[in-house]
Write an enzyme that holds these catalytic residues in place. Sequence first.
Site, PDB file in Angstrom:
ATOM      1  N   GLY A  43      22.118  -9.282  12.256  1.00  0.00           N
ATOM      2  CA  GLY A  43      21.150  -8.395  12.323  1.00  0.00           C
ATOM      3  C   GLY A  43      21.592  -6.961  12.055  1.00  0.00           C
ATOM      4  CB  SER A  44      20.074  -3.773  12.960  1.00  0.00           C
ATOM      5  OG  SER A  44      18.842  -4.045  12.404  1.00  0.00           O
ATOM      6  CB  VAL A  48      21.974 -13.041  15.398  1.00  0.00           C
ATOM      7  CG1 VAL A  48      20.697 -13.562  16.340  1.00  0.00           C
ATOM      8  CG2 VAL A  48      21.598 -11.400  15.232  1.00  0.00           C
ATOM      9  CE  LYS A  63      20.314  -7.953  16.742  1.00  0.00           C
ATOM     10  NZ  LYS A  63      19.780  -6.757  16.138  1.00  0.00           N
ATOM     11  CG  ASP A 154      13.832  -1.360   7.813  1.00  0.00           C
ATOM     12  OD1 ASP A 154      13.434  -1.352   6.711  1.00  0.00           O
ATOM     13  OD2 ASP A 154      14.862  -1.708   8.030  1.00  0.00           O
TER      14      ASP A 154
END
Length: 653
Positions: A43-44, A48, A63, A154
């Site tokens: 993920g960002s 995950v 996460k 986003d």
Amino acid sequence: MTTTSSDELPRQADDDSMKWDRIYIQKLDPEVIFTKQERIGRGSFGEVYKGIDNRTGRVVAIKIIDLEQAEDEIEDIQQEIQVLSQCDSQYVTKYFGSFLKGSKLWIIMEYLGGGSALDLTKSGKLDESHIAVILREILKGLEYLHSERKIHRDIKAANVLVSEHGDVKVADFGVAGQLTETVKKRITFVGSPFWMAPELIKQSSYDYKADIWSLGITAIELANGEPPHSDLHPMRVLFLIPKNPPPVLQGSQWSKPFKEFVEMCLNKDPENRPSASTLLKHQFIKRAKKNSILVDLIERAAEYRLRTGVSSDSDLDEDSDGGGGTSKWDYPTVRGPRVSADDDGTVRQRTDRPRAQVDRRSPSGSPGGTIVRGSPQVAAVAEQLRNSSVGSSGYGSGGNSASSQYATSSLPQSHTASSGGATTITLGSPNGSPTSSLARTQSMVSPSGQRSGSAQSWELERGNRPMSERVSSQVSPSKYNQHRTSSSNGVQGGSGGRREYINGSGSGLNGNSSNQNHSEYSDAVRQRGPGGSGGRLDYRESHVPTSSQENLNHGRMYGYGAPPPSREANNVPMPRVKGALDCSLLPAIEHLSRTRHATAALDQLRHVFRDVEDSCPGICNELIEELMQRIAVPQVSQSDLDAAIRRLTTPPS
């Protein structure tokens, strides 16, 4: 749930930016409560995993973030948890809580086993009926977020997740923003360049209408498998979006209502851009079918992932390249400083920590990197692109492409070692590289390898001239050829057609002056770790100037030790004999360009091969011969091998 004290979390210089007291972190051991299973993506801010809640048996997404390694992203992590914890909608991924164990933060979220909407496009083309369902569900998520005065900022296919039953939910709130009564519009610079609204790029004030623009780009992405301008460098896209007319959905296979829907979303005037509630009433959305029609599509994507090894992800996954992914660029998210709002703790002022690197990825170059807006460097680059002429986008071309200007200019002044007003860059091969047949041939031509100071180095003059005229080169090809086989600084072609300066450990030079220059430059460009192959500078931060390659070419063509001809002589085109480049390499690349492997990286590879052949005529023949020797010997006889090499390097008669 109880809150942890700030002493239990990593501290930063500015404690005001670390208001963890508003985020509930459980003190229980997450490894006891949850059973962590296979990794399902990246993920960002962390990896995950699929997991099981041992108390209920519910499948969850976990996460895991190492806060010590993600120090620069802590505020973004904080923001994501804050937004998720405030959301309660069936169209937004659910948040179940956070746990802290040591420096590892566990964020427990809803598990959606169908992957992302981007995964659905990788397994094949989407029908308009499928796209309508996905866009309808995204609109419902945006309608909820906007009613809560939140901007996602986003929206893209990678940030839209689907369940195995066809549920579609908006995810990844790492750059989401809050609109309050006192802050009705935002002025920060965040999002993914290809999906970014014009008013956001121009740093004008903007509101939730920026999400509607991103939705229109996402619609084109779902239809075509990629966003508009995906073949261009992201920094050039930031220049083109405000200047050019809005993209349009093209193709006779798409209905008029679908094209009108996209056109409404991509209105450059945000005041005339409809809201999510209005778009839900559009004909294209109202006739969308039930979510169940996505199930077959989700099963197709799951089979594709099993067959190719591509993992699903809320952002681009590090492993996806190895599984046949065809993304043309790393579609990064720009994360910027946030303007503090009310005392609700949701929107905070980012600390003024200097951000020297444009790409936060590890040296291995995993996709999903992040362009940071923490310093004015990106603003300066974007302003330069606006003021400069737009040239060819081809890598290594003679013209001044915007991407080339960015790649050269983005190297900070402090990262350039100078000596007497000139910068010295030494070229060589990495440690332990085998001596190729080309290197052996060249070393026979110049056995001595002794040259005086200016002839031993490649000097880049730094002045007030334009970037395209700022480089003058003096090269000793004998020293260059000798140095190619030493353990020193090498120029290599990375994945995707990038060129990287790889900092070697040995000097490989004679003379203290050259060694000192080489050391100064190595220290200047070392931004990730100590020497060796780990300290590398990405192509997007620097590249080898074409004019230097031209002088290197003249050094080889006109004799070792002889001065290069004048610039007038450089303009005289040298006839090139057709060889492996024209007979094998370019045709092979052309064939691949007509398959699913067609990417901007493939086009860059074509330009790189041409540049290398122009700089050193015959090197492509040497490359083919070297490859054939390594592949065929000793299984193939020498006569058969020679015949195969001739077929690959000689034009058909």
